[in-house]
Enzyme design. Sequence first.
Site, PDB file in Angstrom:
ATOM      1  N   GLU A  75     102.691  59.222  39.812  1.00  0.00           N
ATOM      2  CA  GLU A  75     104.192  59.027  39.699  1.00  0.00           C
ATOM      3  C   GLU A  75     103.870  60.941  40.378  1.00  0.00           C
ATOM      4  O   GLU A  75     104.825  61.165  40.764  1.00  0.00           O
ATOM      5  CB  GLU A  75     103.848  59.105  38.786  1.00  0.00           C
ATOM      6  N   PHE A 137     101.263  50.316  22.887  1.00  0.00           N
ATOM      7  CA  PHE A 137     100.371  50.270  24.384  1.00  0.00           C
ATOM      8  C   PHE A 137     101.318  51.115  25.231  1.00  0.00           C
ATOM      9  O   PHE A 137     102.832  50.528  25.134  1.00  0.00           O
ATOM     10  CB  PHE A 137     100.151  48.689  24.387  1.00  0.00           C
ATOM     11  N   GLN A 138     101.005  52.018  25.794  1.00  0.00           N
ATOM     12  CA  GLN A 138     101.145  52.791  26.186  1.00  0.00           C
ATOM     13  C   GLN A 138     102.517  54.095  25.490  1.00  0.00           C
ATOM     14  O   GLN A 138     103.902  53.917  26.402  1.00  0.00           O
ATOM     15  CB  GLN A 138     101.333  52.486  28.152  1.00  0.00           C
ATOM     16  N   LYS A 187     112.389  50.695  26.393  1.00  0.00           N
ATOM     17  CA  LYS A 187     112.744  49.492  27.547  1.00  0.00           C
ATOM     18  C   LYS A 187     113.529  48.377  27.122  1.00  0.00           C
ATOM     19  O   LYS A 187     114.030  47.898  27.385  1.00  0.00           O
ATOM     20  CB  LYS A 187     111.634  48.530  27.664  1.00  0.00           C
ATOM     21  N   MET A 503      91.237  80.780  48.209  1.00  0.00           N
ATOM     22  CA  MET A 503      92.087  82.147  47.568  1.00  0.00           C
ATOM     23  C   MET A 503      91.567  82.285  46.488  1.00  0.00           C
ATOM     24  O   MET A 503      90.525  83.579  45.808  1.00  0.00           O
ATOM     25  CB  MET A 503      93.175  81.594  46.966  1.00  0.00           C
TER      26      MET A 503
END
Length: 606
Positions: A75, A137-138, A187, A503
């Site tokens: 993602e 959940f999630q 959802k 760096m």
Amino acid sequence: MSKQSIDKNPTEQESQVNQEKMIGADIIIASLLEENVECIFGYPGGAVLEIYDALARFTKKESFKNFKHILVRHEQAAVHAADAYSRSSNKVGVALVTSGPGATNAITGIATAFSDSIPIVVISGQVPSSVIGTDAFQEVDMIGCSRPIVKHNFLVKNVNNLSTTIKKAFKIAKSGRPGPVVIDIPKDITIKEAKFHYPKDIKIPSYQPNTQAHPGQVKRAAKLLTKALRPLIYVGGGAVLSNSYEQIRKLIDMLNLPYVSTIMGIGVLDTNDSRCLGMLGMHGTFEANLAMQNCDVLLAVGARFDDRVISVPKDFLDAKKKIIHIDIDPSSINKRVKVDVPIVADVSSTINDIINALQKNNNHNNLNPLDDWWRQINIWRSHECLYYKNSNDVIKPQYVLDTLSKITNGNAIVTSDVGQHQMWVAQYYKFNRPKQWINSAGLGTMGFGLPAAMGAYFANPNAQIACVTGDGSIQMNIQELSTCKQYDIPIKIISLNNKFLGMVRQWQEFFYETRYSHTYMSSLPDFVKLAQAYGHIGFCIEKTSDVEPILKEAFSKKLKNKLVFIDFIVESESNVFPMIQNGKGLNEMDLPAHMKGVSQTIDKNI
């Protein structure tokens, strides 16, 4: 800008088309089509399954034939790709992620876009409304997580507000000072029905960015520029984002102004132009930094005077220096450096107003001669601060980028990760135009380069695209080589492999007595075999004499449609010069060896 004020009482101008009822998922896709979105980057999951099902159903429609969904492998990469899609075009990038870990994986990409003011819309799935706050959940509070790093965010609670919310998100993302907007969609909203209508336009009473400059401030700016003996224009990313480069070039031509840029402003003027002094700041050129320090009138355009440009504001300011600052974001003005003529307005229209004011009073024909100022600048320039001595024994990283610029004639879109290689691109690649240089300037995000190259490709499918990276950065999102294979993305990856986090190692050399604590990578993959494992072409180059031939081959017609990964084994302890240490002024640069003892002052007679 408060969320409550934006959500309250918007005035809508309704679309002429009112369709039958749709479920929320279909409304999302239909709304994106109304916004003329042609490409989204995403990764599916449970909370967005209805949206992905709508994608599958919409693809059967004729109106959907130019619409692409790109399945990334992470993602973070989806958001970086959407970000670069926007940077390299004049469009809003779009990413689609699921709830929980999908949303949190997107956070780094959102923060990257926020730091550089890039207009993107990120649609995140959320658990059903009825279980929000129950540790379902999630479930993750995406509104809370993203609040500090977005221009605005929305949690959709009513399917009837869905299309209006999407319209507002796009308007907020691309107007004023651009930035990322998150739309969090539970959802259950994606399966509820509502009558679809998409507003042609929408007014948000509490959000009205000022675009027109105050006439009095324009007159003051024009007057200061006509009286200047040592004028300078300092250009930042806002000049690119506002598409104001034609106006800026016209002003530069009219006044014969020397020009410096931030890393985000590179390309506003062709870097081969004699008026261009290069990038300024921590790793800016000798002439750019000293011109900035010693100018008497500074016109700052869409820039922030950030800490990498002006480390110590009090050492930069003096009573004789006058500063004009144009920025559409009022919070950027007087934040770090006090200015004399603040102008909160659109850059493009303001520069036009200044040009008109100069022409109206015929002031552009009565300017002070700048011969002495240009003579001093050319003395600084003559020291060739970017000179490097090439070697047959080891590949100099500077030489790779110098050669890349010549092979592509400065025409390629170049993305980069973050570190020494990023600075060397900014110093050595000769960009011809804006929107060619795609990098994470504000946040400094390793892992940005490869997915950014993907996004730039879908916005510019006929362009040459090079991703310049390092052996550390490329491993952050290297899984996107799989995405590149699936969609036949023919980018060229230029890896400067020095086996260090370059760096950080440079700082350890300068400030920590060369104690290279955990910056040396003693075990690296065989990048050639890794590229081949993903189905691409790979080369490992260890000789200076092979640099030019392999770059010519990579960009040849034979390999035009292939992803080519070139692993250049470069000098392991090269440093980026010039360098300004934290707490030092623009006239206190650490310089390369060939400039030892060179004065960092101005001729007192100028």
